[in-house]
Design an enzyme around this catalytic site. Structure first.
Site, mmCIF file in Angstrom:
data_model
loop_
_atom_site.group_PDB
_atom_site.id
_atom_site.type_symbol
_atom_site.label_atom_id
_atom_site.label_comp_id
_atom_site.label_asym_id
_atom_site.label_seq_id
_atom_site.Cartn_x
_atom_site.Cartn_y
_atom_site.Cartn_z
ATOM 1 N N CYS A 113 -54.558 -44.191 43.482
ATOM 2 C CA CYS A 113 -53.135 -43.824 43.593
ATOM 3 C C CYS A 113 -52.982 -42.311 43.472
ATOM 4 O O CYS A 113 -53.665 -41.683 42.675
ATOM 5 C CB CYS A 113 -52.334 -44.452 42.467
ATOM 6 N N CYS B 211 -56.180 -53.440 37.796
ATOM 7 C CA CYS B 211 -55.471 -52.456 38.617
ATOM 8 C C CYS B 211 -54.063 -52.983 38.858
ATOM 9 O O CYS B 211 -53.882 -54.130 39.248
ATOM 10 C CB CYS B 211 -56.210 -52.263 39.936
ATOM 11 N N GLN C 141 -54.106 -57.418 56.809
ATOM 12 C CA GLN C 141 -53.317 -56.377 56.143
ATOM 13 C C GLN C 141 -53.251 -56.660 54.643
ATOM 14 O O GLN C 141 -53.124 -57.814 54.233
ATOM 15 C CB GLN C 141 -51.905 -56.350 56.725
ATOM 16 N N ASP D 146 -52.461 -50.812 67.704
ATOM 17 C CA ASP D 146 -52.487 -50.706 66.235
ATOM 18 C C ASP D 146 -53.881 -50.231 65.836
ATOM 19 O O ASP D 146 -54.669 -50.991 65.279
ATOM 20 C CB ASP D 146 -52.167 -52.078 65.611
ATOM 21 N N CYS E 10 -51.362 -46.286 61.117
ATOM 22 C CA CYS E 10 -51.518 -46.136 59.669
ATOM 23 C C CYS E 10 -51.831 -44.690 59.311
ATOM 24 O O CYS E 10 -52.150 -44.380 58.175
ATOM 25 C CB CYS E 10 -52.602 -47.075 59.139
HETATM 26 N N1 SAH Z 1 -53.477 -55.357 64.475
HETATM 27 C C1 SAH Z 1 -54.395 -55.897 63.518
HETATM 28 C C2 SAH Z 1 -55.600 -54.983 63.221
HETATM 29 C C3 SAH Z 1 -55.323 -53.554 62.976
HETATM 30 S S1 SAH Z 1 -56.663 -52.646 62.256
HETATM 31 C C4 SAH Z 1 -53.689 -56.263 62.242
HETATM 32 O O1 SAH Z 1 -52.561 -55.842 61.994
HETATM 33 O O2 SAH Z 1 -54.249 -57.008 61.464
HETATM 34 C C5 SAH Z 1 -57.460 -51.951 63.635
HETATM 35 C C6 SAH Z 1 -58.403 -52.895 64.345
HETATM 36 O O3 SAH Z 1 -58.961 -52.188 65.438
HETATM 37 C C7 SAH Z 1 -59.569 -53.397 63.525
HETATM 38 O O4 SAH Z 1 -59.610 -54.786 63.611
HETATM 39 C C8 SAH Z 1 -60.799 -52.775 64.195
HETATM 40 O O5 SAH Z 1 -61.929 -53.615 64.173
HETATM 41 C C9 SAH Z 1 -60.318 -52.593 65.607
HETATM 42 N N2 SAH Z 1 -60.955 -51.542 66.402
HETATM 43 C C10 SAH Z 1 -61.464 -50.353 65.999
HETATM 44 N N3 SAH Z 1 -61.872 -49.636 67.059
HETATM 45 C C11 SAH Z 1 -61.613 -50.363 68.165
HETATM 46 C C12 SAH Z 1 -61.774 -50.143 69.563
HETATM 47 N N4 SAH Z 1 -62.309 -49.020 70.037
HETATM 48 N N5 SAH Z 1 -61.369 -51.091 70.412
HETATM 49 C C13 SAH Z 1 -60.810 -52.258 69.953
HETATM 50 N N6 SAH Z 1 -60.637 -52.514 68.640
HETATM 51 C C14 SAH Z 1 -61.016 -51.591 67.759
#
Ligand code: SAH
Length: 581
Positions: free
Chosen positions: A83, A166, A323, A417, A444
């Site tokens: 944190c 934690c 998440q 994402d 993020c």
């Molecule tokens: N939208 C999902 C995952 C988001 S995290 C959720 O909300 O749960 C980002 C994701 O991207 C991870 O699962 C990771 O494995 C994937 N990732 C990372 N690099 C990538 C790439 N070049 N192409 C496709 N997926 C990828």
């Protein structure tokens, strides 16, 4: 500069920077970064490190507390690296995060403050910013007295601060960790030592389904597969595997099984000498191989964001990405769904889809959803999750985001994402070429978001809505959802080109991809590197990008770097080479 290392100085803290350090000035106007100090504080700080124009200092004493200062709830908040904002009131944390997103978009994205302020909505905060995490990974080590301990890494180090409770994690963790630590101590089972690569227990992973109340424990061990183990298949439930090296395995399992909600206990093997926590092999030693959790769709347009009555259930295994803040995730996904503005007919691509969570949210309101994810286990989890929820209009591909989707139709909406590093170039290039009407960017890290938005807006997209969602109270991290529309201006020459299956990128007639253009410049101009933005600027100059850039003027005003003349000449040569001009 009249300050020296080890001096104790009085500092007035004006703000908090992106990583959580207080930014202040001494009476003489010298800038210092002070960890654990919050904006509005006047503090005494000891100078630890000096650079030419600024320095780093350690908080010694708060002289006049800021009106935003609160008593940090966790006794370890200063030692632990988890944190950064516990001393700041939660209300002010939200303001800090809102400002962080805004500043990054202006500073890194090059957007004008007016443009951002017109699109930015108020951040979605948490009702309770403590005990919100559904996943904890406690490193296991040995303290100075040789006792085995579990806890958290101190900031920027791998020194373990022993702590089994934690305040961001669920309360059950304390009991679970105590059972495991007692067992390890009683049977003299060793902790892994990063320096020597010896010792058995590396980490303890605990996950909880907040809706299902199911709990999973996974012990990450520094152990090569033994003969019996190699016969057990990946994630295989059923017959317990005997970890003779774990000693008295049944005694441990019997105790763990009494914890309310315990559903799955597994072992993960990781003999690599890396910081990556989990290895590839998981063996269930008690209960089920996975836990489940339900995410509700919420109405983000109404106060309090009420449930809509729709929900999805997901299976979570030790290796799946899920998440960490399930309550805020409902809001984040519901917002992504709202920003996608679906009517039920659209084709949607969900790039970086993980275990298909956002894809399945979207599938409820889309014609067809295609998810793309690079981790094979996540793709198979996504398919299982679709089936589990009876969703038939979602399909998942293993691959890199942006790689041609041979069988997927032209997207009306693309949702991305990505991880913290943001979208890969191939992904951005594909979006440019596919030109979906709408993009929903879930991020993020607002710094890489800003970088990517600058590129997307350079290619004809306009930001319509921006909203932060606090998924990580007490820390500096924040999620952002952005809605972008393609600016289909009639002022410009418009080629109505609908790509057919796979008919884009490398296969586009008489055009080269951004990557090819950049590679050609690199090969023919002495290793010169040119950015996609510069290539886009030159393409625009020659009218190759058929739908002109709405944000162009705005971007020029916002001092987006303009292509220097040597790079311009190189890019023009490449375009000629590829017969594009
Ligand atoms: N939208 C999902 C995952 C988001 S995290 C959720 O909300 O749960 C980002 C994701 O991207 C991870 O699962 C990771 O494995 C994937 N990732 C990372 N690099 C990538 C790439 N070049 N192409 C496709 N997926 C990828």
């Amino acid at each position: 500069m009249n300050v020296q290392k080890n001096d104790i100085v009085t500092v007035t803290i004006e703000d908090i920077e992106n990583d959580g350090l207080g930014i202040g000035r001494t009476n003489e106007g010298f800038t210092l970064f002070v960890k654990d100090a919050v904006m509005g504080d006047t503090v005494q700080a000891k100078i630890l490190k000096l650079k030419k124009n600024y320095g780093f200092a350690k908080l010694e004493k708060v002289v006049t507390p800021s009106p935003f200062r609160v008593q940090p709830p966790c006794p370890f908040h200063r030692q632990c690296g988890g944190c950064q904002l516990q001393a700041l009131s939660y209300e002010k944390q939200l303001m800090y995060k809102q400002a962080k997103i805004r500043n990054n978009l202006i500073r890194i994205g090059g957007f004008s403050p007016d443009c951002i302020d017109a699109c930015m909505e108020s951040i979605v905060g948490m009702e309770n910013p403590l005990r919100y995490r559904n996943k904890a990974q406690y490193p296991v080590g040995t303290d100075r007295e040789g006792r085995i301990v579990a806890g958290f890494y101190a900031g920027r180090t791998h020194t373990i601060v022993p702590n089994t409770d934690c305040l961001l994690e669920t309360e059950e963790n304390r009991e679970i960790l105590q059972i495991i630590l007692d067992h390890l101590r009683r049977h003299h089972i060793s902790a892994y030592d990063e320096n020597t690569g010896k010792g058995l227990v590396r980490h303890i992973l605990i996950r909880k389904g907040f809706t299902s109340r199911e709990i999973m424990v996974c012990l990450i061990l520094n152990h090569r597969p033994v003969k019996k183990l190699t016969q057990a298949s990946f994630h295989k439930p059923g017959a317990p595997v005997d970890f003779s090296f774990l000693e008295k395995q049944n005694e441990l399992l019997q105790k763990l099984s009494q914890v309310e909600g315990m559903t799955s206990v597994s072992v993960n093997l990781n003999t690599e000498r890396t910081n990556v926590i989990m290895g590839k092999e998981v063996y269930t030693i008690w209960g089920k191989p996975a836990i489940s959790d339900t995410i509700h769709v919420r109405d983000m347009t109404k106060p309090g964001y009420p449930f809509t009555g729709k929900e999805l259930t997901f299976s979570i295994s030790p290796l799946s990405f899920y998440q960490v803040n399930p309550v805020q995730t409902e809001k984040l996904y519901s917002l992504a769904l709202e920003f996608a503005g679906l009517t039920g007919r659209e084709t949607v691509w969900d790039l970086y889809c993980g275990i298909g969570t956002i894809s399945l949210f979207l599938a409820q309101r889309a014609g067809k959803v295609y998810g793309v994810e690079v981790i094979p286990q996540a793709v198979s989890d996504a398919r299982i999750n679709a089936e589990r929820n009876g969703i038939k209009n979602a399909e998942f591909f293993l691959g890199k985001a942006g790689e041609p989707l041979e069988t997927a139709g032209h997207p009306d909406v693309i949702v991305v994402d990505p991880p913290r590093k943001g979208c890969d170039e191939i992904c951005l290039n594909t979006i440019w070429h596919m030109q979906p009407d709408k993009i929903v960017y879930v991020s993020c890290d607002s710094a890489t978001l800003a970088r990517d938005l600058k590129i997307l807006c350079g290619g004809g997209y306009e930001i319509k809505r921006i909203r932060g969602v606090d998924q990580f109270g007490m820390t500096v991290h924040v999620e952002t959802v952005v809605q972008l529309y393609h600016q289909k201006s009639t002022e410009y020459f418009h080629v109505d080109y609908e790509p057919k299956n796979g008919d884009y990128l490398d296969k586009m007639p008489a055009t080269a991809t951004y990557r090819e253009i950049k590679q050609w410049v690199y090969d023919n101009y002495n290793g010169m590197k040119v950015s996609s933005l510069y290539v886009a600027q030159i393409k625009q100059k020659y009218g190759i990008i058929e739908r002109e850039c709405y944000n162009k003027r705005k971007l020029e005003n916002a001092r987006v770097p303009q292509c220097p003349s040597d790079k311009k000449a190189a890019i023009e040569a490449a375009l000629k080479h590829f017969k594009m001009i």
